[in-house]
Motif scaffolding. Structure first.
Motif, PDB file in Angstrom:
ATOM      1  N   UNK A 288       0.837  -1.190   0.000  1.00 32.44           N
ATOM      2  CA  UNK A 288       0.000   0.000   0.000  1.00 32.44           C
ATOM      3  C   UNK A 288       0.870   1.236   0.000  1.00 32.44           C
ATOM      4  N   UNK A 289       0.274   2.346  -0.345  1.00 35.60           N
ATOM      5  CA  UNK A 289       1.015   3.598  -0.457  1.00 35.60           C
ATOM      6  C   UNK A 289       1.199   4.207   0.922  1.00 35.60           C
ATOM      7  N   UNK A 290       2.198   3.730   1.633  1.00 34.98           N
ATOM      8  CA  UNK A 290       2.575   4.386   2.868  1.00 34.98           C
ATOM      9  C   UNK A 290       2.025   3.804   4.143  1.00 34.98           C
ATOM     10  N   UNK A 291       1.179   2.785   4.084  1.00 34.86           N
ATOM     11  CA  UNK A 291       0.725   2.158   5.323  1.00 34.86           C
ATOM     12  C   UNK A 291       1.342   0.768   5.399  1.00 34.86           C
ATOM     13  N   UNK A 292       2.206   0.563   6.355  1.00 30.91           N
ATOM     14  CA  UNK A 292       2.915  -0.701   6.517  1.00 30.91           C
ATOM     15  C   UNK A 292       1.912  -1.823   6.720  1.00 30.91           C
TER      16      UNK A 292
ATOM     17  N   UNK B 208      10.652   1.420  -1.368  1.00 33.20           N
ATOM     18  CA  UNK B 208      10.161   1.983  -2.632  1.00 33.20           C
ATOM     19  C   UNK B 208       8.843   2.726  -2.446  1.00 33.20           C
ATOM     20  N   UNK B 209       7.997   2.279  -1.510  1.00 33.55           N
ATOM     21  CA  UNK B 209       6.694   2.920  -1.297  1.00 33.55           C
ATOM     22  C   UNK B 209       6.799   4.140  -0.389  1.00 33.55           C
ATOM     23  N   UNK B 210       7.978   4.402   0.160  1.00 38.45           N
ATOM     24  CA  UNK B 210       8.152   5.517   1.095  1.00 38.45           C
ATOM     25  C   UNK B 210       9.019   6.643   0.538  1.00 38.45           C
ATOM     26  N   UNK B 211       9.583   6.476  -0.661  1.00 35.27           N
ATOM     27  CA  UNK B 211      10.509   7.472  -1.189  1.00 35.27           C
ATOM     28  C   UNK B 211       9.867   8.371  -2.230  1.00 35.27           C
ATOM     29  N   UNK B 212      10.359   9.620  -2.289  1.00 37.86           N
ATOM     30  CA  UNK B 212       9.951  10.515  -3.363  1.00 37.86           C
ATOM     31  C   UNK B 212      10.980  10.466  -4.485  1.00 37.86           C
ATOM     32  N   UNK B 213      10.822  11.314  -5.468  1.00 41.57           N
ATOM     33  CA  UNK B 213      11.661  11.244  -6.667  1.00 41.57           C
ATOM     34  C   UNK B 213      13.119  11.599  -6.387  1.00 41.57           C
TER      35      UNK B 213
ATOM     36  N   UNK C  19      12.559  10.418   2.183  1.00 40.25           N
ATOM     37  CA  UNK C  19      11.389   9.721   2.731  1.00 40.25           C
ATOM     38  C   UNK C  19      10.196  10.663   2.717  1.00 40.25           C
ATOM     39  N   UNK C  20       9.101  10.202   2.144  1.00 42.02           N
ATOM     40  CA  UNK C  20       7.882  11.017   2.075  1.00 42.02           C
ATOM     41  C   UNK C  20       7.228  11.065   3.459  1.00 42.02           C
ATOM     42  N   UNK C  21       7.205  12.246   4.040  1.00 37.34           N
ATOM     43  CA  UNK C  21       6.632  12.371   5.380  1.00 37.34           C
ATOM     44  C   UNK C  21       5.137  12.084   5.375  1.00 37.34           C
ATOM     45  N   UNK C  22       4.470  12.368   4.258  1.00 33.16           N
ATOM     46  CA  UNK C  22       3.040  12.074   4.194  1.00 33.16           C
ATOM     47  C   UNK C  22       2.747  10.603   4.412  1.00 33.16           C
ATOM     48  N   UNK C  23       3.635   9.725   3.928  1.00 28.33           N
ATOM     49  CA  UNK C  23       3.436   8.290   4.127  1.00 28.33           C
ATOM     50  C   UNK C  23       3.673   7.907   5.592  1.00 28.33           C
ATOM     51  N   UNK C  24       4.635   8.562   6.239  1.00 24.99           N
ATOM     52  CA  UNK C  24       4.858   8.326   7.662  1.00 24.99           C
ATOM     53  C   UNK C  24       3.649   8.803   8.466  1.00 24.99           C
ATOM     54  N   UNK C  25       3.054   9.929   8.071  1.00 26.41           N
ATOM     55  CA  UNK C  25       1.859  10.424   8.766  1.00 26.41           C
ATOM     56  C   UNK C  25       0.709   9.420   8.655  1.00 26.41           C
ATOM     57  N   UNK C  26       0.605   8.770   7.492  1.00 28.35           N
ATOM     58  CA  UNK C  26      -0.423   7.735   7.326  1.00 28.35           C
ATOM     59  C   UNK C  26      -0.211   6.611   8.336  1.00 28.35           C
TER      60      UNK C  26
END
Length: 474
Positions: free
Chosen positions: A46-50, A115-120, A124-131
């Motif tokens: 999933x996009x950012x939820x472990x 791969x699901x947590x990184x931006x270009x 690390x995409x913080x939005x995915x950590x917030x999820x």
């Protein structure tokens, strides 16, 4: 693969199934160990939820939940309007440690998870950590309340970067209930830190993020608030955390009681409005040489909007409403984009300031997000006696994201939340309000910035812009 015939593809599919049944030694030799194996259906990435948190959030396939609701609508139970949680129920006090939960994201060990947590740019995409944090807060809340109530996110009181990450590493997300009086709400404190070695504890300097969420428990049928278990305080550290929860609760009530929607601006704020109005008159006065500088932008020019249909893949554990973490990710990324478009520079996240979830977002509705730059620090015009460094290399930019939903027919609309993000940009840039509504946005953001600054100073939390720039997070 694009040049293979259909027959060849069928033979490959048959060979693959046969090889799997017989441990496929020649098939393994044909493909390098680093290649991804074939699957009959895609893995649950999933996009950012472990996945450990996703399993807690989504337990029933959407089609089964939908058919069950359709059946209930055709044959409603006679007692459907009766509360499913009795008013008088035994609520035994619980310890903070009873709700403690943690999960490790093996980002350094699993490149496909990473791969699901990184931006270009490899951050690390913080939005995915917030999820993930919102999903974890739900796990913690239900450990405290039990499954007989519905617990939803009411507000995110704060998310702050404590120490930057300088390299990709495994991350430990952990938290527990730290404030609960026995009424319907409870505060959950969480942190994201470098995962410690086995048998070791997290060091203070390894804590990336600290945050607090407020959750509210409702009756699943009537959707009315219900009481939850109060907390037992056992140690001085727990006493400290509990007092912080009390303080946050008082701040929320104070903010609500003094909100600009209820009261007119105070004298200092009225003077600021007048000073901004005078400044704009100067900009347009043909007999005055002062003109609007290139680094000053009107608030309405900073606005960005999106519209997205809410799909069931982003639902919460109760099936028909959208998962709060998805909203955090969407609002964060829009706020990031707005700050970048405003400053023409890469923003660095500072904090998610007190933000509210006003109404749930139904699956199938259309979500409208509007992001606006509402405050810059240093400001263009400071309050009397305030020291303002107008030549500062860095500017703190506060973004307000308002969300609302409409049904597909666009017959009904309602607000669903307000989210307030602060970023640092390496740019000397200012925002100026023009209309009365924009002045209220500006003053509300100014109050929020002052309040957050005070609490961060009390706790000794906060990064310099230079330090934050070195982080591997957005």
């Amino acid at each position: 693969m694009a040049h293979l015939s259909r027959a060849a593809l069928r033979r490959l599919s048959v060979a693959t199934k046969s090889d799997r049944r017989h441990s496929c030694p020649h098939f393994i030799r044909a493909f390098p160990a680093s290649s991804r194996a074939f699957h009959s259906s895609s893995p649950r990435r999933t996009d950012g939820v472990f996945r450990e948190l996703t399993e807690q959030r989504v337990r029933t396939p959407w089609i089964e939940a939908l058919r069950k609701r359709q059946a209930e609508e055709r044959y409603p139970a006679a007692s459907s309007e009766q509360p499913s949680v009795p008013k008088e129920r035994k609520l035994t006090p619980k310890r903070m440690q009873d709700s403690y939960s943690s999960v490790v994201l093996p980002l350094a060990q699993d490149p496909w998870l990473l791969d699901t947590y990184l931006n270009s740019s490899g951050h690390i995409r913080l939005g995915t950590i917030f999820m993930d944090l919102d999903a974890l807060s739900g796990v913690i809340a239900y450990k405290h309340t039990g499954d007989d109530v519905t617990t939803v996110t009411a507000s995110c009181d704060r998310i702050v970067i404590n120490h930057p990450l300088h390299e990709i590493c495994d991350l430990e997300l952990s938290g527990k209930v730290t404030y609960a009086t026995g009424r319907s709400s409870l505060e959950i404190s969480m942190q994201v830190a470098k995962a410690p070695q086995a048998g070791e504890k997290v060091k203070p300097e390894d804590v990336l993020i600290h945050c607090t969420f407020t959750m509210v428990s409702l009756d699943p049928t009537t959707r009315k608030p219900v009481n939850v278990n109060p907390l037992i305080i056992e140690t001085p550290e727990e006493q400290r955390l509990y007092k912080l929860g009390e303080r946050n609760s008082k701040i929320r009530k104070q903010r609500k009681d003094t909100a600009l929607i209820k009261h007119t601006p105070n004298d200092l704020e009225s003077d600021l409005i007048h000073a901004f109005w005078q400044k704009q008159l100067q900009y347009h006065d043909p007999y005055d040489e002062l003109r609007k500088p290139d680094n000053v932008h009107f608030m309405h020019d900073t606005r960005l909007q999106t519209a997205t249909i809410m799909q069931p893949q982003n639902r919460n554990r109760h099936h028909f409403m959208i998962f709060g973490g998805f909203l955090l990710k969407q609002t964060f990324e829009l706020a990031f984009t707005t700050a970048a478009a405003f400053a023409h520079a890469r923003p660095t996240f500072v904090s998610l300031d007190p933000s509210t979830f006003q109404n749930p977002v139904p699956v199938g509705s259309i979500l409208y997000l509007t992001a606006t730059v509402v405050y810059t620090d240093p400001p263009l015009i400071g309050a009397p006696g305030e020291n303002v460094d107008q030549d500062s290399k860095y500017t703190r930019v506060q973004i307000r994201v308002d969300s609302k939903v409409r049904d597909v027919e666009h017959g009904r609309s309602k607000p669903t939340g307000q989210f307030n993000y602060t970023f640092n940009v390496e740019k000397n840039i200012r925002v100026v309000p023009r209309t009365y509504q924009e002045y209220m946005y500006y003053l509300d953001a100014r109050r929020r910035a002052e309040q957050v600054k005070e609490t961060l100073q009390e706790e000794g939390i906060g990064l310099s812009p230079q330090t934050a720039e070195d982080s591997v997070t957005e």
